[in-house]
Each structure stands twice: as C-alpha cells, then as structure tokens.
Design an enzyme around this catalytic site. Sequence first.
Site, PDB file in Angstrom:
ATOM      1  N   GLU A 184       0.829  -1.217   0.000  1.00 13.64           N
ATOM      2  CA  GLU A 184       0.000   0.000   0.000  1.00 13.64           C
ATOM      3  C   GLU A 184       0.857   1.259   0.000  1.00 13.64           C
ATOM      4  O   GLU A 184       0.628   2.175   0.799  1.00 13.64           O
ATOM      5  CB  GLU A 184      -0.944   0.002   1.203  1.00 13.64           C
ATOM      6  CG  GLU A 184      -1.955  -1.124   1.154  1.00 13.64           C
ATOM      7  CD  GLU A 184      -3.138  -0.903   2.093  1.00 13.64           C
ATOM      8  OE1 GLU A 184      -2.969  -0.218   3.101  1.00 13.64           O
ATOM      9  OE2 GLU A 184      -4.233  -1.414   1.788  1.00 13.64           O
ATOM     10  N   GLU A 253      -6.532  -7.819  -0.892  1.00 15.38           N
ATOM     11  CA  GLU A 253      -7.110  -7.825   0.461  1.00 15.38           C
ATOM     12  C   GLU A 253      -8.599  -7.559   0.389  1.00 15.38           C
ATOM     13  O   GLU A 253      -9.040  -6.411   0.256  1.00 15.38           O
ATOM     14  CB  GLU A 253      -6.444  -6.763   1.362  1.00 15.38           C
ATOM     15  CG  GLU A 253      -5.024  -7.112   1.741  1.00 15.38           C
ATOM     16  CD  GLU A 253      -4.373  -6.080   2.652  1.00 15.38           C
ATOM     17  OE1 GLU A 253      -5.093  -5.386   3.401  1.00 15.38           O
ATOM     18  OE2 GLU A 253      -3.136  -5.968   2.603  1.00 15.38           O
TER      19      GLU A 253
HETATM   20  C1  GAL Z   1      -4.431  -2.823   4.908  1.00 15.72           C
HETATM   21  C2  GAL Z   1      -2.995  -3.314   5.082  1.00 15.72           C
HETATM   22  C3  GAL Z   1      -2.981  -4.595   5.886  1.00 15.72           C
HETATM   23  C4  GAL Z   1      -3.816  -4.436   7.121  1.00 15.72           C
HETATM   24  C5  GAL Z   1      -5.219  -4.013   6.750  1.00 15.72           C
HETATM   25  C6  GAL Z   1      -6.127  -3.791   7.931  1.00 15.72           C
HETATM   26  O1  GAL Z   1      -4.482  -1.519   4.514  1.00 15.72           O
HETATM   27  O2  GAL Z   1      -2.411  -3.541   3.835  1.00 15.72           O
HETATM   28  O3  GAL Z   1      -1.666  -4.935   6.192  1.00 15.72           O
HETATM   29  O4  GAL Z   1      -3.215  -3.494   7.939  1.00 15.72           O
HETATM   30  O5  GAL Z   1      -5.151  -2.796   6.095  1.00 15.72           O
HETATM   31  O6  GAL Z   1      -6.254  -4.940   8.659  1.00 15.72           O
END
Ligand code: GAL
Length: 722
Positions: A184, A253
């Site tokens: 990110e 994600e």
């Molecule tokens: C995303 C990040 C992850 C985790 C997630 C929230 O933005 O890439 O590592 O922090 O948010 O759980």
Amino acid sequence: METNSVSKLLLLVFTVLFVGSELIHCSVTYDRKAIIINGQRRILISGSIHYPRSTPEMWEDLIGKAKDGGLDVIDTYVFWNVHEPSPGNYNFEGRYDLVRFIKTVQRVGLYVHLRIGPYVCAEWNFGGFPVWLNYVPGISFRTDNGPFKAAMQGFTQKIVQMMKNEKLFQSQGGPIILSQIENEYGPESRQLGADGHAYTNWAAKMAVGLGTGVPWVMCKQDDAPDPVINTCNGFYCDYFSPNKPYKPNLWTESWSGWFTEFGGPIYQRPVQDLAFAVARFVQKGGSLFNYYMYHGGTNFGRSAGGPFITTSYDYDAPIDEYGLIREPKYGHLKDLHKAIKQCEHALVSSDPTVTSLGTYEQAHVFSSKNGACAAFLANYHSNSAARVKFNNRNYDLPPWSISILPDCRTDVFNTARVRFQTSQIQMLPSNSRLLSWETYDEDVSSLAESSKITASGLLEQISTTRDTSDYLWYITSVDISSSESFLRGRNKPSITVHSAGHAVHVFINGQFSGSAFGTSKDRSCTFNGPANLRAGTNKIALLSVAVGLPNVGFHFETWKAGITGVLLNGLDHGQKDLTWQKWSYQIGLRGEAMNLVAPNGVSSVDWEKDSLAVRSQSQLKWHKAYFNAPEGVEPLALDLSSMGKGQVWINGQSIGRYWMVYAKGSCSSCNYAGTYRPAKCQLGCGQPTQRWYYFSIQLQHYILILSKILFLNIFFHINWCF
Ligand code: GAL
C-alpha cells in the site's frame, strides 16, 4: 534418405527433452484475464494466514480447512522483525519457520502468495520493521534513501534466496506463484512526490531483478511499473482496474472482518455482504481474490502494533482465532467458491456482456467460443427484492445480492441466501486445578539507585528502550521546603504529567497516584492528580508504557512515545516545572531483567506465598501459579476478565498483552436481515474489548502473570476455559 531419418530421430529426441524440461520447470505468467499457471488461466481463490499468528502444530489443520473451504492459495506476509531481531542475526525457528509453513501449504496442495514487503502494516509491531533499523545512520523509511534501500534489498534478497534454495517458487516446481513487494505504498508515494515515485520504481526493479520466475504485485499502487501488477485492497473492489490493459484484475485484500483495538468494539462483517462484494468483483472480470484474513490468529508476545492493537487478531475470519470453523461465514463462502469454480472456464476465456434487467438489476454473461456460458444476475437495490427475466426465465433476487448461474440457466448460489446456522463458541471451565499462587513485588521505592542512565530532561521512550521492553521508568526527586503551606493543611498540590504515549502510571514516594492512557486515535495523554508530597526529598517515579509500536501512518518511525513534561502545581511559588531537571531511567521492570518468565523460574527470587483472597498493598506485582494441564484436545483460553493490564506467559511463552479496558463507542446491529448494511458492524460496547486469551502451547504446569492491577483493587482470580 539415411541422413534424413537420422535428423528426424534427433528432432524427436530433442522435442521430448524440451517437453520434459517444460514439465519440470513450471511457469507462472499473466495476461489481461488472469494469472497463468503452466499455460492455464486460473481463477484463484486465496486466503491470508500469517504463520507467526498461530503455532506450527496448528498450520496443517488451518491450511487443510482452507482447502476444504475452496481455497487455492494461502497468502502470507513475511515479518522482518521476528526474523532479524538484531542486524545479521536471524531466527526462523518455531512460529517463525517460514520454510516449514510454505512446505506445509505445498503438502496440503495449495499455492502460496508470498508478500515479502518487507513493510507489511498488518497491525504488526512497527509494521514489520525491526526497531534497530530506525537507528541506522542517515536512514529514512520507505523513500528514496540509500541506507533504507540497502537494508530492504538485503532482507528481500535473503528471503528470495532462501525460497530458491528450497525450490519453493513455482518456476522451480514449488508452491509460490506470486510475490508482493512493498505494501500500500501508493498514498505514501503521492505525499512524497518525486522521491516516492523514484522509490516505487527502484523497489519494483529490485524485486523483478531477483529472478524468481513468478510475477510480482504491488497493492494499492496505481503507478506500479511494468511488469509489476497493481492490485486492489478494500471492502469492495468492483470499481478497480489495473493500470495497464494487459494486466489481470487482482484483489489482494478482501477484508473479511476487521481488527480490534483495546478500548474499541469488536467488528464483524456480514458474510452476505462479503460474498456480494466478491461476486461483484468476479462478474467484472476479477480473477484472483484474497480474504484478509482467512484465519487471523493471535498477536502473541509483543507482536501487536497499533498502538493499542489487541492480542486477539481474530478478525471475524472464516476460521476463528482458535482454529475453529466460523459459521455461517466459512460455509457460505465455500458455497460461493464452488459456484465460481463451476464458471471458471467461461470466466477466463471471455469478457462479460453486461445487460440491464431493470433499474437496479444487471446481468453479466460470460460465453466462451466453445460454448461455455456463465451468468451473474445482480440486484443492487439495498432493500428491495427483484424478480428479473433472463433468457426467458424468471429469477428472484434478494436485495443487495448476486445469483450465479454456471450454465446461464441454473441459479446455484445467491450471495444473500445463507444455508448455515451461526456457530457459537462456548467457553467451558476446564477440569484443571490451580496448585498455588505466589507473588513477587516490583519494588517501586528502591528504583533508581542502580540506574545507569541519567539525563537533564525527558528522553524519548522508544529510542531509549529500543523496544526491548514495553516499560520505561522516569525517576526524579524534588525537595519540598517545610515552610510550604500545603503541609499545614491547605490545598494539596497536584501533579501534571504529559505523555506522547501510550500509557503512564504515576508513583510518588513509592505510592501509586494514578494512570492515564492514550487511545488509538490520540496516542498522547495527560495525567492530572493529587501529589502526595512531604517536607524534604520526594521521589517521583513515572512508569511509561508502550502498547505496541505504530504500524501505519506517514513516517511512523519518527513518532514519539514517553513522557514529555512534568509539572507540580499548587506550591507556594505556584507551578514547578520538573521537565528539564535531572532524571534517571530504568529500562524495563526488575522482573524482566531477572527473567522471571523463564520456564524454570529464578531461584534467587523470594516469591511470596499468596492466596486468591489476599489483598496486596502493591500495585505492581508478578503472579505465578502452577496448574495441571487440562485434559482433552480442545483449544484453551484464559479468562482474564478479573485482571487489569499486563502480560501473561505460560511455560516461558508470552501469550500476549492483556488489558481489561472497556469498549467505548456506539455499537451497530450485526443482524443482516437481507438488506444492505455497512461493510462492518460493531459489537461488545461497554464490555472489555478482549476477555479471552488464547494459548495452544503444549502446556506444562506453569503460568506467570505480570499484572498491573489498576481497576480491580488488587483482588483477582483467574479462570481458564476451553
Ligand atoms: C491494509 C494493510 C494490511 C492491514 C489491513 C487492515 O491496509 O495492507 O496490512 O493493515 O489494512 O487490517
């Protein structure tokens, strides 16, 4: 003639060898539709399981459950700070045995997406960076900075080489089909401008140059340079397209729930909304999605970041913190995966034709040249059901839902129709008995005598402790004249302590005065309370406590913690500022220095026999007890609801920080009555954020708790249940 037949024979032999070597050396590439493994475009269903958040004994079972749930890929970050605790000293043992984890995935028959980072965010201490990295001369994290890039490259190379040595990349016949560099970085890069852009290009080039034979991704990075694929993270990703028409649409994600913070509520994500988001992504042509998390697990030891991230990282994931299947999430997603897989051929071999079926209704139809046809029928209205006509048939679509028709006729799955009952975890008392309690006092009155660190003024906490402990004592003394009028019964003076974070306990002349805590929104805090001073020399001891280092935010490595100002108010001359006077420091607690937590204890310490009903005078105590290992194979948890704040070890293993702080804020109903709800809802308001603390150790008769009992007036008892 002769010559001809010889050359034909040679040609044949060469062909077989070539085909043979192709079979051995598998390959992973991509095109605009999908990741291509050994020449085949694939729809890949993935789930995050982070190896240090469970124990090696659990891995096979977790991965097996993921496979049964319809997953193809296990996704994990690589956690630099656990692997390189000091420069050049590596640890890949136990929960940190990355190779064993990947080989377990391979044995179970799934692929791996290795997100090396090495910045990982992940609610992990310092975002995965080792704290020593911050003290490399001239370093600035995650930008076009020589010392940082050298260290980052060194670790990335080390991990890639390790994987190559074990033949773990798919190009070598192993399970790793994808790798991620950075995490990110897009928003960060934009803020940094030219330096950010230069660093992005450097990181991509460095990674690609490592020659892994599998594609690299960068998540949330619109300007990811070729051949790196930019991917989406979020609750929904149907709006997303990669930055080049020849890259596939990947969702790294898909948040299955959310993490918790001490003092905050528990989050849940309704599975109907999650399934809807996934189906919506796939109908748009998305070909890989990853549940973050599929099993969240536990932030053992001091691995939680934040600050204020809880020890539990359950995440409302399809497999819960204890390794148990969570319904209806697990089963409903399994059904979804089955339906999507039935469409795989049509999905990877054609682009969708989109037709309107009404104001809020649409059909996405994938039809391949060889006759395969799959349709997704969507109703985007948040609370009205719809009846739509598709290919001369009627279909009923609940609000905010998608039906999947793998043959363009049969509705095999709808994202809002759930056929699984909600599973309930029942915590039952175990049959185990506590054999004895013993206690050891952290002696606050004798502090500072042996202190080697002194300074004029207040030191920043993390640069002083280097995070070897959560605790830093700030100690000073102040002389009070016998002529002060408060000594003759007038208004008592007060003390003000400013802290940059994260918590502070105030002791005056060995007596506990009170505490103050920051929150995840504002790490800083101020303590204001009565100062119980006497004529002569008074000792002020402030215990500053870190509750996990930050893991996200612009240059979080520069954020400060610890005491920043101390004032005495209400003296005859008004206010006395102690900030710039001489302070002594002690890193960590005595019990830590003596390694009280070692499995075999320390014989030189006089533990006091205690009973559960005895009230202690001291606020800061170690408590130790032995117990018989409970029978059975069920997962175990400690009920720490009667405790305050501290850390707990079993058999020398830290199972994490605990804190009975109550969840503030407003909770929203999580009942998904077939209508759209926000992506996540909140539970547990007015209760301790985390009451149960998981442990899965092969436990043997020993428990030790460091407890700063603040809220319970010292009296405590402890239950453990499975
Ligand atoms: C995303 C990040 C992850 C985790 C997630 C929230 O933005 O890439 O590592 O922090 O948010 O759980």
